[in-house]
Scaffold this motif. Structure first.
Motif, short mmCIF file in Angstrom:
data_model
loop_
_atom_site.label_atom_id
_atom_site.label_comp_id
_atom_site.label_asym_id
_atom_site.label_seq_id
_atom_site.Cartn_x
_atom_site.Cartn_y
_atom_site.Cartn_z
N PHE A 38 -6.48 -9.66 -1.36
CA PHE A 38 -5.02 -9.76 -1.24
C PHE A 38 -4.44 -10.42 -2.49
O PHE A 38 -4.80 -11.53 -2.83
N GLN A 39 -3.53 -9.69 -3.15
CA GLN A 39 -2.95 -10.19 -4.39
C GLN A 39 -1.43 -10.06 -4.37
O GLN A 39 -0.88 -9.08 -3.86
N ARG A 40 -0.77 -11.05 -4.94
CA ARG A 40 0.69 -11.00 -5.11
C ARG A 40 1.00 -10.00 -6.21
O ARG A 40 0.41 -10.05 -7.30
N VAL A 41 1.89 -9.05 -5.96
CA VAL A 41 2.29 -8.07 -6.98
C VAL A 41 3.78 -8.20 -7.31
O VAL A 41 4.30 -7.49 -8.17
N HIS A 42 4.44 -9.09 -6.59
CA HIS A 42 5.86 -9.34 -6.77
C HIS A 42 6.08 -10.74 -6.17
O HIS A 42 5.28 -11.20 -5.37
N ARG A 43 7.15 -11.42 -6.57
CA ARG A 43 7.33 -12.78 -6.05
C ARG A 43 7.48 -12.79 -4.52
O ARG A 43 7.26 -13.82 -3.88
N SER A 44 7.81 -11.65 -3.93
CA SER A 44 7.98 -11.60 -2.48
C SER A 44 7.05 -10.59 -1.79
O SER A 44 7.28 -10.23 -0.64
N THR A 45 5.99 -10.14 -2.48
CA THR A 45 5.12 -9.12 -1.90
C THR A 45 3.65 -9.40 -2.18
O THR A 45 3.27 -9.68 -3.31
N ILE A 46 2.82 -9.31 -1.12
CA ILE A 46 1.36 -9.37 -1.24
C ILE A 46 0.82 -8.01 -0.79
O ILE A 46 1.29 -7.43 0.19
N VAL A 47 -0.20 -7.52 -1.51
CA VAL A 47 -0.78 -6.21 -1.19
C VAL A 47 -2.28 -6.36 -0.95
O VAL A 47 -2.96 -7.14 -1.62
N ASN A 48 -2.78 -5.60 0.03
CA ASN A 48 -4.22 -5.47 0.26
C ASN A 48 -4.74 -4.43 -0.73
O ASN A 48 -4.45 -3.24 -0.61
N LEU A 49 -5.50 -4.86 -1.73
CA LEU A 49 -5.94 -3.96 -2.79
C LEU A 49 -6.83 -2.83 -2.27
O LEU A 49 -6.89 -1.76 -2.88
N ASP A 50 -7.49 -3.05 -1.13
CA ASP A 50 -8.32 -1.99 -0.55
C ASP A 50 -7.47 -0.83 -0.03
O ASP A 50 -8.00 0.26 0.20
N GLN A 51 -6.18 -1.06 0.17
CA GLN A 51 -5.28 -0.04 0.71
C GLN A 51 -4.56 0.75 -0.39
O GLN A 51 -3.79 1.66 -0.10
N VAL A 52 -4.80 0.40 -1.66
CA VAL A 52 -4.09 1.07 -2.76
C VAL A 52 -4.78 2.40 -3.09
O VAL A 52 -5.99 2.44 -3.27
N ARG A 53 -4.00 3.45 -3.17
CA ARG A 53 -4.55 4.77 -3.45
C ARG A 53 -4.04 5.38 -4.75
O ARG A 53 -4.62 6.31 -5.28
N GLN A 54 -2.94 4.88 -5.29
CA GLN A 54 -2.39 5.48 -6.51
C GLN A 54 -1.50 4.47 -7.22
O GLN A 54 -0.89 3.61 -6.59
N VAL A 55 -1.47 4.56 -8.56
CA VAL A 55 -0.57 3.74 -9.37
C VAL A 55 0.41 4.68 -10.07
O VAL A 55 0.01 5.63 -10.75
N LYS A 56 1.70 4.44 -9.87
CA LYS A 56 2.73 5.29 -10.48
C LYS A 56 3.55 4.47 -11.47
O LYS A 56 4.11 3.43 -11.10
N ARG A 94 1.78 -7.62 -13.42
CA ARG A 94 1.16 -6.33 -13.73
C ARG A 94 -0.31 -6.46 -14.13
O ARG A 94 -1.05 -5.48 -14.08
N ASP A 95 -0.78 -7.67 -14.50
CA ASP A 95 -2.21 -7.82 -14.81
C ASP A 95 -3.06 -7.59 -13.58
O ASP A 95 -4.25 -7.27 -13.68
N VAL A 96 -2.46 -7.70 -12.37
CA VAL A 96 -3.19 -7.44 -11.13
C VAL A 96 -3.65 -5.99 -11.10
O VAL A 96 -4.76 -5.67 -10.65
N VAL A 97 -2.81 -5.07 -11.61
CA VAL A 97 -3.13 -3.65 -11.59
C VAL A 97 -4.41 -3.37 -12.36
O VAL A 97 -5.22 -2.53 -11.96
N ALA A 98 -4.62 -4.08 -13.46
CA ALA A 98 -5.79 -3.84 -14.30
C ALA A 98 -7.09 -4.08 -13.54
O ALA A 98 -8.14 -3.52 -13.89
N ARG A 99 -7.07 -4.86 -12.50
CA ARG A 99 -8.30 -5.16 -11.77
C ARG A 99 -8.88 -3.96 -11.06
O ARG A 99 -10.06 -3.90 -10.79
N PHE A 100 -8.03 -2.97 -10.73
CA PHE A 100 -8.58 -1.85 -9.99
C PHE A 100 -8.25 -0.49 -10.60
O PHE A 100 -8.58 0.54 -10.04
#
Length: 266
Positions: free
Chosen positions: A216-234, A258-264
């Motif tokens: 689980f990673q913060r991707v916005h000051r008000s949003t946390i995302v489960n990285l296992d649920q990510v299927r696409q980066v646009k 945005r450095d979070v995106v680089a992890r996956f």
């Protein structure tokens, strides 16, 4: 810890400007400057810096070619510095620490250096743990195996598997693995599981402490995302992008995270 740094840009003025902006950071030591990709590859292989600020558009070898050219060694951390916004997603794919637009903003540079410090500290900690495991495997194989097992078990047990959510007069037990993303609304958290949404009265900071940061990673000051649920980066404008989740929902990644995106996507 001194951060040994190389600056790469085909414009002398750009290098000089970045040198001036880096002066306040006492732990940053500029050990070399280069004006083309070939020079940069030679310098990186010879000097083995911790960090490289790298222009993308240069004659001959561009910045991405430089990254590719040093992959046979343990590469340094890279920060791309460019005037061209359209390279942002490729910068993510190259696992850059950050992506700075020219002219470099001082606050964004300070944020970048802090990220570099964190990455280097994490790397050192990992290396020390690996050295210990290596020594143990030679002198006490059984202890090394036990050490590794306890390490993983401790990390896994530290975080919640189930979260109790009192919503609309009922208590729901939510399996953490089914959570897709979480959005903050003041002191309330909206928890989305793909086919359901629940309201939890808790702060973002407190909830973050309960979730495994490997997933689980913060991707916005008000949003946390489960990285296992990510299927696409646009890609989006201004260095931002959207994550497309399993349910089809789209979540914006702000420039600050945005450095979070680089992890996956690496």
């Amino acid at each position: 810890m001194t951060i040994r740094t190389i600056l790469v840009d085909d414009e002398k003025l750009a290098i000089q400007g970045l040198q001036l902006r880096l002066e306040p950071f006492e732990d940053v030591e500029i050990i070399e400057t280069c004006q083309n990709g070939r020079e940069a590859i030679r310098a990186i292989k010879t000097l083995k810096p911790d960090l490289v600020f790298l222009d993308i558009q240069m004659p001959g070898f561009d910045g991405f070619s430089v990254v590719q050219g040093v992959m046979e060694i343990e590469p340094p951390l890279f920060v791309f510095v460019t005037a061209f916004q359209e390279h942002a997603i490729r910068a993510f794919e190259a696992n850059a620490v950050n992506y700075l637009m020219k002219p470099v903003d001082e606050d964004k540079l300070a944020d970048t250096i802090e990220r570099v410090r964190q990455r280097l500290a994490e790397k050192k900690s990992t290396e020390e743990a690996e050295k210990l495991k290596s020594v143990l495997s030679e002198v006490a194989p059984e202890a090394a195996e036990e050490f590794s097992t306890e390490d993983d078990a401790e990390a896994a047990s530290r975080y919640e598997k189930l979260i109790n959510v009192k919503d609309r007069g009922q208590i729901f037990r939510v399996e953490v693995g089914t959570i897709e993303h979480i959005e903050a609304a003041g002191d309330y958290m909206c928890i989305y599981t793909g086919d359901n949404s629940l309201i939890l009265r808790e702060t973002m900071k407190d909830l973050e402490r309960r979730l495994d940061p490997r997933k689980f990673q913060r991707v916005h000051r008000s949003t946390i995302v489960n990285l296992d649920q990510v299927r696409q980066v646009k890609p989006h404008t201004n260095g931002e992008c959207f994550l497309v989740l399993d349910s089809g929902a789209e979540v914006k990644v702000s420039r600050s995270y945005r450095d979070v995106v680089a992890r996956f996507v690496h």
